[in-house]
Design a protein around this motif. Sequence first.
Motif, PDB file in Angstrom:
ATOM      1  N   VAL A  15       0.837  -1.207   0.000  1.00 42.34           N
ATOM      2  CA  VAL A  15       0.000   0.000   0.000  1.00 42.34           C
ATOM      3  C   VAL A  15       0.870   1.255   0.000  1.00 42.34           C
ATOM      4  N   GLU A  16       1.967   1.238   0.753  1.00 35.96           N
ATOM      5  CA  GLU A  16       2.869   2.394   0.748  1.00 35.96           C
ATOM      6  C   GLU A  16       3.458   2.634  -0.639  1.00 35.96           C
ATOM      7  N   ASP A  17       3.830   1.550  -1.334  1.00 38.74           N
ATOM      8  CA  ASP A  17       4.483   1.674  -2.642  1.00 38.74           C
ATOM      9  C   ASP A  17       3.506   1.879  -3.791  1.00 38.74           C
ATOM     10  N   TRP A  18       2.387   1.145  -3.789  1.00 36.74           N
ATOM     11  CA  TRP A  18       1.510   1.123  -4.954  1.00 36.74           C
ATOM     12  C   TRP A  18       0.077   1.557  -4.672  1.00 36.74           C
ATOM     13  N   ASN A  19      -0.374   1.534  -3.465  1.00 34.33           N
ATOM     14  CA  ASN A  19      -1.719   1.904  -3.033  1.00 34.33           C
ATOM     15  C   ASN A  19      -2.785   0.889  -3.419  1.00 34.33           C
ATOM     16  N   GLN A  20      -2.861   0.475  -4.686  1.00 37.74           N
ATOM     17  CA  GLN A  20      -3.869  -0.500  -5.093  1.00 37.74           C
ATOM     18  C   GLN A  20      -3.367  -1.335  -6.264  1.00 37.74           C
ATOM     19  N   GLU A  21      -4.047  -2.456  -6.494  1.00 38.77           N
ATOM     20  CA  GLU A  21      -3.598  -3.426  -7.493  1.00 38.77           C
ATOM     21  C   GLU A  21      -3.549  -2.833  -8.901  1.00 38.77           C
ATOM     22  N   GLN A  22      -4.550  -2.064  -9.292  1.00 35.30           N
ATOM     23  CA  GLN A  22      -4.609  -1.521 -10.650  1.00 35.30           C
ATOM     24  C   GLN A  22      -3.421  -0.599 -10.929  1.00 35.30           C
ATOM     25  N   GLN A  23      -3.016   0.171  -9.946  1.00 38.53           N
ATOM     26  CA  GLN A  23      -1.875   1.066 -10.129  1.00 38.53           C
ATOM     27  C   GLN A  23      -0.592   0.258 -10.324  1.00 38.53           C
ATOM     28  N   MET A  24      -0.423  -0.823  -9.559  1.00 42.08           N
ATOM     29  CA  MET A  24       0.752  -1.670  -9.714  1.00 42.08           C
ATOM     30  C   MET A  24       0.757  -2.337 -11.091  1.00 42.08           C
ATOM     31  N   GLU A  25      -0.406  -2.798 -11.539  1.00 41.79           N
ATOM     32  CA  GLU A  25      -0.483  -3.449 -12.853  1.00 41.79           C
ATOM     33  C   GLU A  25      -0.079  -2.490 -13.961  1.00 41.79           C
ATOM     34  N   GLU A  26      -0.518  -1.245 -13.888  1.00 41.45           N
ATOM     35  CA  GLU A  26      -0.217  -0.269 -14.941  1.00 41.45           C
ATOM     36  C   GLU A  26       1.217   0.257 -14.865  1.00 41.45           C
ATOM     37  N   ARG A  27       1.763   0.405 -13.669  1.00 40.87           N
ATOM     38  CA  ARG A  27       3.061   1.046 -13.523  1.00 40.87           C
ATOM     39  C   ARG A  27       4.226   0.083 -13.327  1.00 40.87           C
ATOM     40  N   LEU A  28       3.949  -1.176 -12.974  1.00 44.85           N
ATOM     41  CA  LEU A  28       5.027  -2.140 -12.759  1.00 44.85           C
ATOM     42  C   LEU A  28       4.890  -3.371 -13.657  1.00 44.85           C
ATOM     43  N   ILE A  29       3.784  -4.090 -13.529  1.00 39.55           N
ATOM     44  CA  ILE A  29       3.643  -5.371 -14.228  1.00 39.55           C
ATOM     45  C   ILE A  29       3.637  -5.187 -15.738  1.00 39.55           C
ATOM     46  N   ARG A  30       2.771  -4.321 -16.237  1.00 38.15           N
ATOM     47  CA  ARG A  30       2.658  -4.127 -17.682  1.00 38.15           C
ATOM     48  C   ARG A  30       3.978  -3.687 -18.332  1.00 38.15           C
ATOM     49  N   PRO A  31       4.647  -2.638 -17.842  1.00 37.38           N
ATOM     50  CA  PRO A  31       5.921  -2.250 -18.472  1.00 37.38           C
ATOM     51  C   PRO A  31       7.002  -3.323 -18.348  1.00 37.38           C
ATOM     52  N   THR A  32       7.023  -4.044 -17.231  1.00 36.26           N
ATOM     53  CA  THR A  32       8.027  -5.086 -17.048  1.00 36.26           C
ATOM     54  C   THR A  32       7.812  -6.227 -18.034  1.00 36.26           C
ATOM     55  N   ILE A  33       6.554  -6.630 -18.221  1.00 37.28           N
ATOM     56  CA  ILE A  33       6.240  -7.690 -19.187  1.00 37.28           C
ATOM     57  C   ILE A  33       6.715  -7.280 -20.579  1.00 37.28           C
ATOM     58  N   ARG A  34       6.374  -6.069 -20.984  1.00 39.52           N
ATOM     59  CA  ARG A  34       6.744  -5.594 -22.320  1.00 39.52           C
ATOM     60  C   ARG A  34       8.265  -5.591 -22.502  1.00 39.52           C
ATOM     61  N   THR A  35       8.989  -5.087 -21.526  1.00 41.51           N
ATOM     62  CA  THR A  35      10.447  -4.999 -21.622  1.00 41.51           C
ATOM     63  C   THR A  35      11.085  -6.378 -21.676  1.00 41.51           C
ATOM     64  N   VAL A  36      10.677  -7.258 -20.793  1.00 40.38           N
ATOM     65  CA  VAL A  36      11.276  -8.600 -20.747  1.00 40.38           C
ATOM     66  C   VAL A  36      10.978  -9.363 -22.040  1.00 40.38           C
ATOM     67  N   LEU A  37       9.730  -9.318 -22.513  1.00 42.71           N
ATOM     68  CA  LEU A  37       9.398 -10.033 -23.754  1.00 42.71           C
ATOM     69  C   LEU A  37      10.180  -9.498 -24.947  1.00 42.71           C
ATOM     70  N   ARG A  38      10.288  -8.197 -25.049  1.00 38.99           N
ATOM     71  CA  ARG A  38      11.044  -7.620 -26.175  1.00 38.99           C
ATOM     72  C   ARG A  38      12.525  -7.984 -26.087  1.00 38.99           C
ATOM     73  N   ASP A  39      13.090  -7.955 -24.892  1.00 40.11           N
ATOM     74  CA  ASP A  39      14.507  -8.326 -24.732  1.00 40.11           C
ATOM     75  C   ASP A  39      14.735  -9.792 -25.071  1.00 40.11           C
ATOM     76  N   GLU A  40      13.873 -10.670 -24.583  1.00 42.76           N
ATOM     77  CA  GLU A  40      14.030 -12.109 -24.824  1.00 42.76           C
ATOM     78  C   GLU A  40      13.757 -12.467 -26.286  1.00 42.76           C
ATOM     79  N   ALA A  41      12.766 -11.850 -26.888  1.00 40.42           N
ATOM     80  CA  ALA A  41      12.399 -12.183 -28.273  1.00 40.42           C
ATOM     81  C   ALA A  41      13.479 -11.734 -29.260  1.00 40.42           C
ATOM     82  N   SER A  42      14.252 -10.729 -28.904  1.00 43.28           N
ATOM     83  CA  SER A  42      15.279 -10.235 -29.833  1.00 43.28           C
ATOM     84  C   SER A  42      16.367 -11.272 -30.072  1.00 43.28           C
ATOM     85  N   SER A  43      16.443 -12.309 -29.266  1.00 44.71           N
ATOM     86  CA  SER A  43      17.442 -13.361 -29.470  1.00 44.71           C
ATOM     87  C   SER A  43      16.828 -14.627 -30.085  1.00 44.71           C
TER      88      SER A  43
END
Length: 156
Positions: free
Chosen positions: A120-148
């Motif tokens: 709660v201190e870091d993200w406050n609610q689940e939707q905020q974490m999904e938009e600001r942490l999970i979604r960008p992390t998924i995109r970055t990791v998939l793009r990095d892994e797929a490039s090989s």
Amino acid sequence: MPSARQKTLAVGLGLLLVVSLLTGLLAYRQVPEGHAGVEKEWGAVTGKTLDAGAHWKVPVMTTVQAVETRPRTYTMSATEGEGERSRADAITVKTVNGSSVNVDVTIRYRINPSEADTFVEDWNQEQQMEERLIRPTIRTVLRDEASSLQTTGTDA
């Protein structure tokens, strides 16, 4: 006939009863099953996490924020309406040989109940974490892994 003093006493007792009931209702907090309650005083997280169930807290000063601790899924899919967004939401990645590939992905996660206050201190609610942490992390990791990766075959 009741005297003025008896009427005043009756009105005072009636007001005391109403105020007591109102205070009791405001002090009651329910943490749903599958959630952890994070206690806040004047809006600031206290560091105390509550289990599911009923709790009595000081009205107005103390609030309880429920954080879902059951496993959750976050989906990004090319099929409209299948993922977290109503439109197509697959990630397009480039492989080592220059092909573009749409990737559907589903992530399962859960919030550790003992760390709900930190969440709660870091993200406050689940939707905020999904938009600001999970979604960008998924995109970055998939793009990095797929490039090989090397693709084979032809598009039909």
